[in-house]
Design a protein around this motif. Structure first.
Motif, PDB file in Angstrom:
ATOM      1  N   LEU A 151    -106.312  -9.301 -30.980  1.00 28.64           N
ATOM      2  CA  LEU A 151    -107.093  -8.087 -30.753  1.00 28.64           C
ATOM      3  C   LEU A 151    -106.410  -6.842 -31.296  1.00 28.64           C
ATOM      4  O   LEU A 151    -107.059  -5.971 -31.869  1.00 28.64           O
ATOM      5  N   ASP A 152    -105.106  -6.735 -31.099  1.00 36.38           N
ATOM      6  CA  ASP A 152    -104.404  -5.513 -31.486  1.00 36.38           C
ATOM      7  C   ASP A 152    -103.023  -5.885 -32.000  1.00 36.38           C
ATOM      8  O   ASP A 152    -102.152  -6.321 -31.232  1.00 36.38           O
ATOM      9  N   ASN A 153    -102.818  -5.701 -33.287  1.00 42.10           N
ATOM     10  CA  ASN A 153    -101.568  -6.079 -33.928  1.00 42.10           C
ATOM     11  C   ASN A 153    -100.375  -5.349 -33.318  1.00 42.10           C
ATOM     12  O   ASN A 153     -99.261  -5.893 -33.263  1.00 42.10           O
ATOM     13  N   SER A 154    -100.574  -4.127 -32.831  1.00 47.10           N
ATOM     14  CA  SER A 154     -99.461  -3.338 -32.301  1.00 47.10           C
ATOM     15  C   SER A 154     -99.006  -3.819 -30.924  1.00 47.10           C
ATOM     16  O   SER A 154     -98.010  -3.325 -30.395  1.00 47.10           O
ATOM     17  N   ARG A 155     -99.718  -4.761 -30.349  1.00 46.67           N
ATOM     18  CA  ARG A 155     -99.375  -5.266 -29.022  1.00 46.67           C
ATOM     19  C   ARG A 155     -98.917  -6.726 -29.048  1.00 46.67           C
ATOM     20  O   ARG A 155     -98.892  -7.384 -28.015  1.00 46.67           O
ATOM     21  N   VAL A 156     -98.576  -7.204 -30.233  1.00 48.68           N
ATOM     22  CA  VAL A 156     -98.026  -8.551 -30.391  1.00 48.68           C
ATOM     23  C   VAL A 156     -96.803  -8.463 -31.295  1.00 48.68           C
ATOM     24  O   VAL A 156     -96.853  -7.839 -32.355  1.00 48.68           O
ATOM     25  N   LEU A 157     -95.702  -9.060 -30.876  1.00 45.42           N
ATOM     26  CA  LEU A 157     -94.453  -9.027 -31.629  1.00 45.42           C
ATOM     27  C   LEU A 157     -93.920 -10.441 -31.785  1.00 45.42           C
ATOM     28  O   LEU A 157     -93.774 -11.164 -30.799  1.00 45.42           O
ATOM     29  N   LEU A 158     -93.652 -10.856 -33.022  1.00 44.70           N
ATOM     30  CA  LEU A 158     -93.053 -12.161 -33.286  1.00 44.70           C
ATOM     31  C   LEU A 158     -91.537 -12.024 -33.185  1.00 44.70           C
ATOM     32  O   LEU A 158     -90.951 -11.134 -33.802  1.00 44.70           O
ATOM     33  N   TYR A 216     -87.052 -20.353 -34.271  1.00 37.91           N
ATOM     34  CA  TYR A 216     -88.210 -20.407 -33.391  1.00 37.91           C
ATOM     35  C   TYR A 216     -89.019 -19.127 -33.566  1.00 37.91           C
ATOM     36  O   TYR A 216     -88.456 -18.024 -33.637  1.00 37.91           O
ATOM     37  N   MET A 217     -90.341 -19.269 -33.642  1.00 38.43           N
ATOM     38  CA  MET A 217     -91.227 -18.117 -33.741  1.00 38.43           C
ATOM     39  C   MET A 217     -91.859 -17.908 -32.370  1.00 38.43           C
ATOM     40  O   MET A 217     -92.949 -18.391 -32.082  1.00 38.43           O
ATOM     41  N   SER A 218     -91.151 -17.175 -31.508  1.00 36.44           N
ATOM     42  CA  SER A 218     -91.665 -16.912 -30.170  1.00 36.44           C
ATOM     43  C   SER A 218     -92.510 -15.642 -30.181  1.00 36.44           C
ATOM     44  O   SER A 218     -92.524 -14.894 -31.152  1.00 36.44           O
ATOM     45  N   ILE A 219     -93.194 -15.399 -29.082  1.00 35.05           N
ATOM     46  CA  ILE A 219     -94.199 -14.344 -29.030  1.00 35.05           C
ATOM     47  C   ILE A 219     -93.923 -13.399 -27.866  1.00 35.05           C
ATOM     48  O   ILE A 219     -93.742 -13.842 -26.729  1.00 35.05           O
ATOM     49  N   ALA A 220     -93.906 -12.100 -28.149  1.00 38.64           N
ATOM     50  CA  ALA A 220     -93.875 -11.075 -27.098  1.00 38.64           C
ATOM     51  C   ALA A 220     -95.230 -10.378 -27.088  1.00 38.64           C
ATOM     52  O   ALA A 220     -95.792 -10.072 -28.145  1.00 38.64           O
ATOM     53  N   LEU A 221     -95.749 -10.135 -25.885  1.00 41.78           N
ATOM     54  CA  LEU A 221     -97.098  -9.594 -25.751  1.00 41.78           C
ATOM     55  C   LEU A 221     -97.128  -8.407 -24.798  1.00 41.78           C
ATOM     56  O   LEU A 221     -96.402  -8.363 -23.816  1.00 41.78           O
TER      57      LEU A 221
END
Length: 328
Positions: A312-319, A256-261
């Protein structure tokens, strides 16, 4: 708005104002990714529908005392920059022919059912559009790794575990990223329900017992549960929510490719109840009933939404990649 009832004539059970209001209210309740995305501004005189986010560079507050003698020289910030991100606002929606549903049974409650169905469909589309933007991020964490930099290849046994919460928090702390006020300052991890099942079956570790106790007594999590009915739990500065709008991906095995924000990771064009980007229910009456205008022969009803999504900001999204017995 009126609609065919019982196969004959039009009943007055649907009105424009009522159904649009119900649609907007229910649509907003069902949105998930949008809750944790920054609303866009629509600049004037841009020559079209363009969503724009102004992203100020983060900075720390001054601790220098400002006095009358130092006014104009102390506390002035001269190096602040504002970056912009833009995305075109597109129209999404779906419609149906009224003639194909005219023979169905209509009751006074039918309008509520249609409003709910449209809202589910619209929210599902918007969530998936924002999820597609989030998947463009280049940072990733494999469940079980203690940091996003470890880079372990997932296996079928690499399921979601309690230490993923602290690994997510550690990544965002390292970016000096902010959490969400609506979650009491927590970051958010949006996961698939099967990832939740794997977390809840991790019963033998002391950390999971502590997490369950934290969830039981956390007021902010209970409030969120009342709000959107999707809370998995909260631990270590991260609140987990669930949605089936999480794709699988092949990373060693199917995962699963879940998302942390964190805040300012995703953006989207806001959905007000008025204005050019307001979500609407549309009914189109048929045109001439002849073959010269074949596309005008039908009377239709459907929903429309104008929106834009943006990473918007790659550093604030984690797969976050998790294997699962449901996938392998």
């Amino acid at each position: 708005m009126s609609i065919t009832a019982g196969g004959g004539g039009y009943s007055g059970v649907w009105t424009n104002v009522y159904i649009i209001r119900k649609f907007v209210e229910m649509l907003k309740q069902e949105l998930l990714f949008a809750r944790f995305s920054e609303p866009a501004m629509i600049p004037k005189n841009t020559g079209g529908y363009v969503a724009r986010w102004n992203i100020p560079v983060a900075f720390s507050g001054s601790t220098t005392v400002i006095t009358e003698a130092s006014a104009g020289t102390v506390g002035e910030r001269t190096s602040t920059e504002i970056a912009k991100a833009e995305s075109t606002i597109n129209t999404y929606g779906e419609w149906m022919k009224l003639g194909e549903i005219s023979s169905m049974s209509w009751t006074p409650g039918t309008m509520d059912v249609f409003a709910e169905q449209f809202a589910f469909a619209g929210a599902d589309a918007i969530d998936n559009l924002l999820y597609t933007q989030a998947k463009l991020a280049s940072n990733d964490l494999t469940s079980g790794d203690l940091s996003a930099a470890t880079g372990t290849t997932p296996t079928a046994a690499t399921v979601a575990v309690i230490t993923d919460f602290t690994a997510i928090a550690g990544f965002f702390y390292g970016q000096n990223a902010k959490g969400f006020r609506s979650l009491g300052g927590d970051y958010v991890w949006i996961m698939h329900p099967n990832q939740e099942v794997d977390l809840l079956t991790e019963l033998t570790t002391e950390s999971t017992s502590a997490w369950r106790q934290t969830f039981k007594n956390a007021d902010k999590v209970v409030n969120t549960l009342i709000d959107n009915h999707r809370v998995v739990g909260s631990y270590g500065g991260v609140t987990a929510l669930r949605t089936t709008n999480i794709d699988s991906a092949v990373e060693g095995v199917t995962t699963y490719m879940s998302i942390a924000l964190a805040r300012w990771g995703l953006g989207w064009a806001g959905l007000g109840e008025q204005g050019p980007n307001a979500p609407t229910i549309k009914r189109k009456k048929p045109g001439p009933s002849d073959t010269s205008q074949p596309l005008d022969l039908y009377e239709t009803i459907g929903w429309k939404v104008k929106m834009a999504g943006k990473l918007l900001d790659n550093s604030r999204v984690l797969l976050v990649y998790s294997g699962s017995s449901a996938l392998n």
